[in-house]
Design an enzyme around this catalytic site. Structure first.
Site, PDB file in Angstrom:
ATOM      1  N   CYS A 259      36.661  20.360 -33.903  1.00 28.20           N
ATOM      2  CA  CYS A 259      37.951  19.718 -33.645  1.00 28.20           C
ATOM      3  C   CYS A 259      38.977  20.119 -34.711  1.00 28.20           C
ATOM      4  O   CYS A 259      39.486  21.232 -34.646  1.00 28.20           O
ATOM      5  CB  CYS A 259      37.756  18.206 -33.539  1.00 28.20           C
ATOM      6  SG  CYS A 259      39.032  17.458 -32.515  1.00 28.20           S
TER       7      CYS A 259
ATOM      8  N   HIS B 194      33.612  17.651 -29.570  1.00 23.49           N
ATOM      9  CA  HIS B 194      32.655  17.149 -30.563  1.00 23.49           C
ATOM     10  C   HIS B 194      31.218  17.321 -30.075  1.00 23.49           C
ATOM     11  O   HIS B 194      30.646  16.375 -29.517  1.00 23.49           O
ATOM     12  CB  HIS B 194      32.923  15.662 -30.840  1.00 23.49           C
ATOM     13  CG  HIS B 194      34.214  15.416 -31.549  1.00 23.49           C
ATOM     14  ND1 HIS B 194      34.282  15.221 -32.908  1.00 23.49           N
ATOM     15  CD2 HIS B 194      35.476  15.364 -31.087  1.00 23.49           C
ATOM     16  CE1 HIS B 194      35.548  15.047 -33.262  1.00 23.49           C
ATOM     17  NE2 HIS B 194      36.293  15.123 -32.169  1.00 23.49           N
TER      18      HIS B 194
ATOM     19  N   GLU C  11      28.547  17.300 -31.678  1.00 19.32           N
ATOM     20  CA  GLU C  11      27.599  16.447 -32.410  1.00 19.32           C
ATOM     21  C   GLU C  11      27.266  15.164 -31.657  1.00 19.32           C
ATOM     22  O   GLU C  11      26.198  14.588 -31.829  1.00 19.32           O
ATOM     23  CB  GLU C  11      28.143  16.130 -33.815  1.00 19.32           C
ATOM     24  CG  GLU C  11      29.322  15.157 -33.902  1.00 19.32           C
ATOM     25  CD  GLU C  11      30.694  15.781 -33.693  1.00 19.32           C
ATOM     26  OE1 GLU C  11      30.761  16.888 -33.108  1.00 19.32           O
ATOM     27  OE2 GLU C  11      31.708  15.157 -34.077  1.00 19.32           O
TER      28      GLU C  11
HETATM   29  N1  GLN Z   1      43.758  15.527 -35.908  1.00 19.84           N
HETATM   30  C1  GLN Z   1      43.413  16.465 -34.890  1.00 19.84           C
HETATM   31  C2  GLN Z   1      43.979  16.076 -33.530  1.00 19.84           C
HETATM   32  O1  GLN Z   1      44.315  14.936 -33.294  1.00 19.84           O
HETATM   33  C3  GLN Z   1      41.901  16.654 -34.806  1.00 19.84           C
HETATM   34  C4  GLN Z   1      41.166  15.416 -34.403  1.00 19.84           C
HETATM   35  C5  GLN Z   1      39.693  15.468 -34.660  1.00 19.84           C
HETATM   36  O2  GLN Z   1      39.206  16.249 -35.497  1.00 19.84           O
HETATM   37  N2  GLN Z   1      38.946  14.629 -33.990  1.00 19.84           N
HETATM   38  O3  GLN Z   1      44.087  16.895 -32.665  1.00 19.84           O
END
Ligand code: GLN
Length: 562
Positions: free
Chosen positions: A390, A516, A518
């Site tokens: 992310c 994600h 994970e």
């Molecule tokens: N801050 C980034 C976004 O909102 C990444 C978010 C995250 O890593 N879950 O896109």
């Protein structure tokens, strides 16, 4: 198999101190009952007033666990999924805030016209309604509910009162309370002390609840004598006092509880007569591989800004345990603060010189971003396996834009609103969003993989579904430039509009994902991407790291002092 007619409830409460592992206890008991052929679900009730943990800092709450249906939930749901191998959902996590919101919304709609709205009965009834909801439909034999917090907290009283009333309504064969406490070992006296447990049970009795089973966490095994003493003071037979001493890995807990016959006690008390012998051979194999891997070790650096508080990266750490076992290696974790590279003038090589893979973690806000970018640059230029999750993927895009594509001012508009080369930008449908709670791009979305890429090789399929939690995305204006410079967009949304995965053609293993992975790694199905990443780290560790060390492009180390 003859099933229980109605769902049987088990409530897990905790006493003495927090962090004793109610989540692991609930997940382990769930696994034991499932392994005996029962249909089990687990849910978590949290006493705080936030509607969900989505708006809390990881320092307050640890990781926010996202479900397929897009709920932002407590990290214990991650344990439930990893142990039970069943998906959780919004219905699996209830907060006191959500209960109050329901009651207040009803009051505004006029549902209680003429009445005074009170904790008893209205709030308690709303909780009981939810408690009953999950068990409806005949699809479950046992529903385990973990109650957050510690006995004695004012805020969890309504949950306890609802449980008390339900036990009265359903009868003792349909609902039981398992209370988890601590039996500390006092070194000076060479003794395990039972008093805190006695006090905790007393406090539970004050709310009208007699625990049916006590699970006692301790540093050392509980002797029969101690069990007898605890039982005597807490109105329980010694066989209902279960010992749970500290173990090497959380994955040992179900086996330890099996040994202590917790599942048998539960089945008996709930009058469940039909069950099979537990099928846990795969679990034993897994634990064995975690504790005694055959192919040595690898070290993975996890770079993030919450490294003082590893609970913020719970699912990542567990996914590395699962995929370490699959690769037959022990995965050592080196948590590196993203600001460290910033404070040391970008000398990230110093922090990465003894690691076999770099994982850049998810996150929000601009703190430590330049450090992350400098770590990623080091991994890219030195052919060190890399996985960006992310925010980690977004930072990898910024790094590539600046140092390969020549966009010196590249950034994300999350960190610099007026950035002139916004390679990461707010998603179109986020631009009008004002409210913070539950408004990100959340939950499971499909993604199409390109053939002959590292990710396709890892997943071995073209269509995947992964969970998201973000507001920003890769800016398509820069796609062509990136591709011309060797970046592969190896996964996109089915309409091809959203970049979900980036990877480098000419690198050992360099993958960034907008989702994600994970959150979907389980003991029974370790995640393919983590598996591929750890395999690359293993190959690198077993031979190639030494070679690469000789040809690094960034200075590796400051001269030693003295
Ligand atoms: N801050 C980034 C976004 O909102 C990444 C978010 C995250 O890593 N879950 O896109």
């Amino acid at each position: 198999m003859a099933r229980p007619k109605n769902v049987k409830h088990i409530f897990v409460t905790g006493g003495v101190v927090s962090s004793l592992g109610k989540g692991i206890l609930s997940a382990s008991l769930g696994l034991l009952l499932k392994s005996r052929g029962l249909r089990v679900a687990i849910q978590k009730y949290d006493p705080y007033i936030n509607v969900d943990p989505g708006t809390m800092s990881p320092y307050q709450h640890g990781e926010v666990y996202v479900t397929d249906d897009g709920a932002e939930t407590d990290l214990d749901l991650g344990h439930y999924e990893r142990f039970l191998d069943e998906p959780t959902s919004q219905a699996s996590n209830l907060t006191m805030g959500r209960v109050y919101k329901t009651v207040i919304d009803r009051e505004r709609q006029g549902d209680y016209l003429g009445g005074t709205v009170q904790v008893v009965p209205h709030v308690i009834d709303a909780i009981k309604e939810k408690m009953n909801e999950q068990g409806k439909g005949g699809t479950l034999d046992v529903l385990i509910t973990e109650i957050g917090g510690t006995i004695g907290d004012i805020e969890s009283l309504p949950f306890l009162e609802a449980m008390r009333q339900m036990k009265l309504e359903l009868g003792p064969k349909n609902l039981l309370n398992i209370h988890l406490t601590l039996v500390p070992y006092i070194k000076a006296a060479c003794e395990l002390k039972t008093k805190p447990t006695q006090h905790s049970v007393k406090m539970l009795l004050e709310t009208g609840i007699q625990p049916d089973i006590l699970v006692c966490r301790s540093e050392k095994p509980l002797s029969r004598e101690i069990k007898n003493k605890v039982g005597h003071f807490c109105n329980l037979h010694e066989s209902d006092v279960i010992g749970l001493n500290d173990c090497d890995t959380i994955y040992d807990v179900p086996l330890m509880l099996l040994n202590e016959q917790l599942d048998i006690r539960v089945l008996k008390k709930l009058s469940i007569k039909k069950y099979s012998a537990p099928e846990l051979s795969y679990w034993r194999d897994f634990c064995n591989k975690v504790k005694h891997p055959k192919d040595g070790e690898v070290t993975i650096a996890i770079c993030g800004k919450y490294t003082e508080y590893p609970d913020a990266y719970k699912s990542i750490l567990e996914a590395l345990v699962h995929t370490g076992a699959v690769n037959n290696v022990k995965v050592n974790i080196k948590l590196v603060r993203s600001e460290d590279a910033e404070e040391n003038g970008g000398k990230s090589g110093k922090f990465l010189k003894d690691v076999d893979g770099l994982l850049v973690a998810p996150g929000f806000g601009d703190r430590g971003i330049e450090g992350k970018i400098s770590f990623i640059r080091h991994a890219r230029e030195n052919n060190i396996p890399f996985l960006g999750i992310c925010l980690g993927m977004q930072c990898a895009s910024i790094e590539f834009a600046r140092n390969v594509c020549g966009l010196a001012e590249a950034n994300s508009t999350e960190f610099n609103k007026r950035c002139r080369q916004p390679v990461i930008d707010l998603m179109e449908n986020q631009k009008k969003v004002k409210e913070k709670g539950g408004t990100m791009r959340l939950g499971s979305y499909p993604c199409i993989l390109k053939e002959k890429t590292k990710v396709h090789q890892a997943y071995d399929k073209f269509l995947i579904n992964e969970r998201h939690r973000h507001r920003y995305e890769f800016n398509n204006d820069y796609r062509e430039l990136f591709e011309n410079n060797g970046m592969l967009f190896s996964g996109t949304s089915p309409n091809s509009e959203l970049v979900e995965i980036i990877e480098l053609k000419d690198h050992r293993w360099f993958v960034g994902v907008q989702f994600h992975p994970e959150l979907k790694s389980r003991v029974r199905s370790p995640h393919p991407l983590f598996k591929g990443f750890v395999a690359a780290a293993k190959a690198y560790a077993h031979g190639e790291r030494q070679l690469s060390l000789e040809s690094v492009t960034l200075p590796l180390e400051e001269p030693e002092e003295g």
